[in-house]
Design a protein around this motif. Structure first.
Motif, PDB file in Angstrom:
ATOM      1  N   UNK A   1      10.762  38.718 -17.219  1.00 48.39           N
ATOM      2  CA  UNK A   1      10.409  39.982 -16.547  1.00 48.39           C
ATOM      3  C   UNK A   1      11.602  40.931 -16.441  1.00 48.39           C
ATOM      4  N   UNK A   2      12.811  40.397 -16.663  1.00 51.49           N
ATOM      5  CA  UNK A   2      14.000  41.240 -16.477  1.00 51.49           C
ATOM      6  C   UNK A   2      14.533  41.793 -17.783  1.00 51.49           C
ATOM      7  N   UNK A   3      14.201  41.117 -18.889  1.00 49.96           N
ATOM      8  CA  UNK A   3      14.749  41.564 -20.166  1.00 49.96           C
ATOM      9  C   UNK A   3      13.698  41.383 -21.262  1.00 49.96           C
ATOM     10  N   UNK A   4      13.348  42.488 -21.912  1.00 50.98           N
ATOM     11  CA  UNK A   4      12.279  42.472 -22.921  1.00 50.98           C
ATOM     12  C   UNK A   4      12.590  41.593 -24.126  1.00 50.98           C
ATOM     13  N   UNK A   5      13.875  41.351 -24.361  1.00 57.89           N
ATOM     14  CA  UNK A   5      14.267  40.597 -25.558  1.00 57.89           C
ATOM     15  C   UNK A   5      14.211  39.083 -25.377  1.00 57.89           C
ATOM     16  N   UNK A   6      13.876  38.633 -24.166  1.00 58.09           N
ATOM     17  CA  UNK A   6      13.994  37.200 -23.877  1.00 58.09           C
ATOM     18  C   UNK A   6      12.637  36.540 -23.613  1.00 58.09           C
ATOM     19  N   UNK A   7      12.428  35.400 -24.267  1.00 61.29           N
ATOM     20  CA  UNK A   7      11.216  34.605 -24.062  1.00 61.29           C
ATOM     21  C   UNK A   7      11.601  33.163 -23.759  1.00 61.29           C
ATOM     22  N   UNK A   8      10.726  32.491 -23.000  1.00 61.30           N
ATOM     23  CA  UNK A   8      10.982  31.096 -22.626  1.00 61.30           C
ATOM     24  C   UNK A   8       9.834  30.230 -23.144  1.00 61.30           C
ATOM     25  N   UNK A   9      10.193  29.103 -23.753  1.00 57.81           N
ATOM     26  CA  UNK A   9       9.173  28.124 -24.143  1.00 57.81           C
ATOM     27  C   UNK A   9       9.401  26.881 -23.276  1.00 57.81           C
ATOM     28  N   UNK A  10       8.531  26.677 -22.281  1.00 57.30           N
ATOM     29  CA  UNK A  10       8.775  25.596 -21.319  1.00 57.30           C
ATOM     30  C   UNK A  10       8.457  24.209 -21.891  1.00 57.30           C
ATOM     31  N   UNK A  11       9.054  23.200 -21.275  1.00 52.17           N
ATOM     32  CA  UNK A  11       8.771  21.818 -21.666  1.00 52.17           C
ATOM     33  C   UNK A  11       7.487  21.370 -20.986  1.00 52.17           C
ATOM     34  N   UNK A  12       6.903  20.301 -21.507  1.00 54.88           N
ATOM     35  CA  UNK A  12       5.742  19.703 -20.861  1.00 54.88           C
ATOM     36  C   UNK A  12       6.228  18.885 -19.662  1.00 54.88           C
ATOM     37  N   UNK A  13       5.453  18.894 -18.607  1.00 50.46           N
ATOM     38  CA  UNK A  13       5.844  18.134 -17.420  1.00 50.46           C
ATOM     39  C   UNK A  13       5.158  16.775 -17.399  1.00 50.46           C
ATOM     40  N   UNK A  14       4.103  16.610 -18.222  1.00 51.12           N
ATOM     41  CA  UNK A  14       3.314  15.385 -18.117  1.00 51.12           C
ATOM     42  C   UNK A  14       3.516  14.409 -19.276  1.00 51.12           C
ATOM     43  N   UNK A  15       3.912  14.909 -20.430  1.00 47.78           N
ATOM     44  CA  UNK A  15       4.057  14.004 -21.578  1.00 47.78           C
ATOM     45  C   UNK A  15       5.427  13.327 -21.519  1.00 47.78           C
ATOM     46  N   UNK A  16       5.688  12.473 -22.511  1.00 47.55           N
ATOM     47  CA  UNK A  16       7.031  11.931 -22.573  1.00 47.55           C
ATOM     48  C   UNK A  16       7.704  12.392 -23.856  1.00 47.55           C
ATOM     49  N   UNK A  17       8.985  12.055 -23.968  1.00 47.33           N
ATOM     50  CA  UNK A  17       9.807  12.668 -25.016  1.00 47.33           C
ATOM     51  C   UNK A  17       9.381  12.267 -26.426  1.00 47.33           C
ATOM     52  N   UNK A  18       8.559  11.197 -26.540  1.00 42.26           N
ATOM     53  CA  UNK A  18       8.108  10.798 -27.870  1.00 42.26           C
ATOM     54  C   UNK A  18       7.091  11.780 -28.458  1.00 42.26           C
ATOM     55  N   UNK A  19       6.633  12.718 -27.615  1.00 42.70           N
ATOM     56  CA  UNK A  19       5.734  13.758 -28.125  1.00 42.70           C
ATOM     57  C   UNK A  19       6.446  14.670 -29.119  1.00 42.70           C
ATOM     58  N   UNK A  20       7.784  14.651 -29.096  1.00 39.92           N
ATOM     59  CA  UNK A  20       8.542  15.473 -30.037  1.00 39.92           C
ATOM     60  C   UNK A  20       8.766  14.704 -31.335  1.00 39.92           C
ATOM     61  N   UNK A  21       8.280  15.296 -32.445  1.00 39.76           N
ATOM     62  CA  UNK A  21       8.543  14.688 -33.741  1.00 39.76           C
ATOM     63  C   UNK A  21       9.329  15.698 -34.570  1.00 39.76           C
ATOM     64  N   UNK A  22      10.060  15.199 -35.568  1.00 36.46           N
ATOM     65  CA  UNK A  22      10.832  16.100 -36.427  1.00 36.46           C
ATOM     66  C   UNK A  22       9.918  17.152 -37.064  1.00 36.46           C
ATOM     67  N   UNK A  23       8.763  16.718 -37.559  1.00 40.58           N
ATOM     68  CA  UNK A  23       7.857  17.642 -38.248  1.00 40.58           C
ATOM     69  C   UNK A  23       7.310  18.680 -37.274  1.00 40.58           C
ATOM     70  N   UNK A  24       6.897  18.190 -36.086  1.00 41.39           N
ATOM     71  CA  UNK A  24       6.339  19.096 -35.081  1.00 41.39           C
ATOM     72  C   UNK A  24       7.355  20.130 -34.629  1.00 41.39           C
ATOM     73  N   UNK A  25       8.574  19.682 -34.364  1.00 42.18           N
ATOM     74  CA  UNK A  25       9.627  20.593 -33.906  1.00 42.18           C
ATOM     75  C   UNK A  25       9.947  21.604 -35.003  1.00 42.18           C
ATOM     76  N   UNK A  26       9.998  21.117 -36.238  1.00 41.84           N
ATOM     77  CA  UNK A  26      10.341  22.014 -37.360  1.00 41.84           C
ATOM     78  C   UNK A  26       9.324  23.144 -37.481  1.00 41.84           C
ATOM     79  N   UNK A  27       8.053  22.789 -37.370  1.00 42.11           N
ATOM     80  CA  UNK A  27       6.988  23.791 -37.488  1.00 42.11           C
ATOM     81  C   UNK A  27       7.166  24.889 -36.431  1.00 42.11           C
ATOM     82  N   UNK A  28       7.425  24.469 -35.177  1.00 43.87           N
ATOM     83  CA  UNK A  28       7.585  25.449 -34.095  1.00 43.87           C
ATOM     84  C   UNK A  28       8.825  26.311 -34.344  1.00 43.87           C
TER      85      UNK A  28
END
Lengths: 269, 84
Positions: A78-105
């Protein structure tokens, strides 16, 4: 070409999220379109430091698992138009992150943004490895304290052997040292490692020194990246750090112990 | 530093920051060395240990196995301290 920057440290509690918030806001204030991603799956905190904890609807894992689009999950600051945040999941665990999935994002983000800042979780497991895997640059946050310096060296070893660049024989991840919670008075007394000591042990270029400061807690209390407190020592030190990261030549500040008054010198304190 | 500090003798004890730096130098150098060692080194060390133990009872601190790179070849260095 978007630049992927990981903020990492190995050790917890040294100021990764504070630094991620400050540096990404600093880059955005300088006119660069920036997104900051929280890689701490299950323990998200970047949102509360950035004051958008009540605006989280979808998260990083939702995007990876295609339950939401990237634009649904991105939160505009809300303070700076150039900035965006992509939050982490609060319910999953870290194994939800895969190399392929992260690369796509990251590939999708690279189409919209100049800088992609990855706020790494502590430790050296999956979450931390995913945060640094695709990095072009790494900012290693280190406190002037033995366990933090040791863990920083460990994370440097991982950057040099387990990152995408290392595994694919590409030019190595560019490493930067960011010293936080630096207290010049304790250094002057011989109770704290000095900047050259840490530089000598870790042997990577120094990007910035953030002094121990009241302003950091005040800023996090309010959910405001500390660079927005332009009068504060820590805010200025982070702005200098961002300027250096962008290639400017800035002298390091806040390295001198404050001169004490006569009474303090006689009676201590 | 205050006037009260003058009554304390600080000269003999090294400053803790200096101690920290020396300890860090040692451990970081050691861990970097281990990091660059081949993956089979711990297993090799265990096997050598088992063979020696068939004949002499030694503890883990009495056996040192290192690999050192020297240009285009490596040297396997095995140091065993036998008890008298």
């Amino acid at each position: 070409m978007a630049k992927i920057v990981v903020i990492t440290s190995g050790k917890g509690g040294v100021g990764k999220t504070t630094s991620s918030a400050a540096i990404s806001m600093g880059l955005a204030l300088r006119g660069h379109k920036t997104v900051v991603i929280d890689f701490d799956i299950g323990l998200r905190n970047l949102d509360i430091i950035m004051n958008c904890e009540r605006r989280v609807v979808f998260d990083f894992v939702n995007v990876i698992q295609q339950e939401a689009s990237l634009n649904q999950a991105l939160i505009k600051d809300k303070r700076c138009d150039n900035l965006y945040i992509l939050p982490a999941s609060q319910t999953r665990d870290k194994d939800a992150l895969t190399k392929e999935g992260v690369k796509k994002v990251l590939d999708d983000l690279a189409e919209q943004f100049e800088y992609i800042v990855c706020d790494s979780p502590a430790g050296i497991e999956q979450g931390a490895q995913m945060a640094l895997y695709y990095a072009d640059e790494a900012i290693v946050v280190t406190n002037p304290e033995v366990s933090s310096v040791r863990d920083s060296d460990r994370i440097l070893g991982i950057l040099q052997s387990k990152s995408f660049r290392a595994e694919n024989n590409q030019p190595p991840v560019r490493e930067h040292l960011l010293i936080t919670r630096f207290d010049p008075e304790r250094v002057a007394r011989g109770d704290m490692l000095d900047v050259p000591d840490i530089e000598e042990i870790l042997a990577i270029p120094l990007l910035g020194i953030i002094p121990e400061s009241q302003a950091v807690l005040n800023a996090s209390n309010k959910g405001m990246p500390v660079v927005l407190d332009e009068k504060s020592d820590a805010g200025q030190a982070y702005l200098d750090t961002v300027a250096r990261f962008l290639g400017e030549d800035k002298p390091h500040r806040f390295l001198e112990a404050q001169r004490k008054g006569f009474l303090k010198r006689v009676f201590g304190g | 530093m205050s006037i009260f500090d003058l009554f304390r003798d600080n000269s003999k004890t090294p400053k803790s920051a200096h101690v920290a730096k020396e300890r860090l130098k040692v451990i970081v150098a050691h861990e970097r060395h281990q990091r660059n060692a081949p993956d089979y080194l711990p297993a090799l060390q265990r096997d050598i240990m088992d063979v020696i133990r068939k004949y002499v009872d030694i503890g883990p601190e009495q056996l040192q196995v290192d690999i050192n790179e020297e240009g285009n070849y490596s040297i396997l260095e095995v140091n065993v301290n036998l008890p008298k």
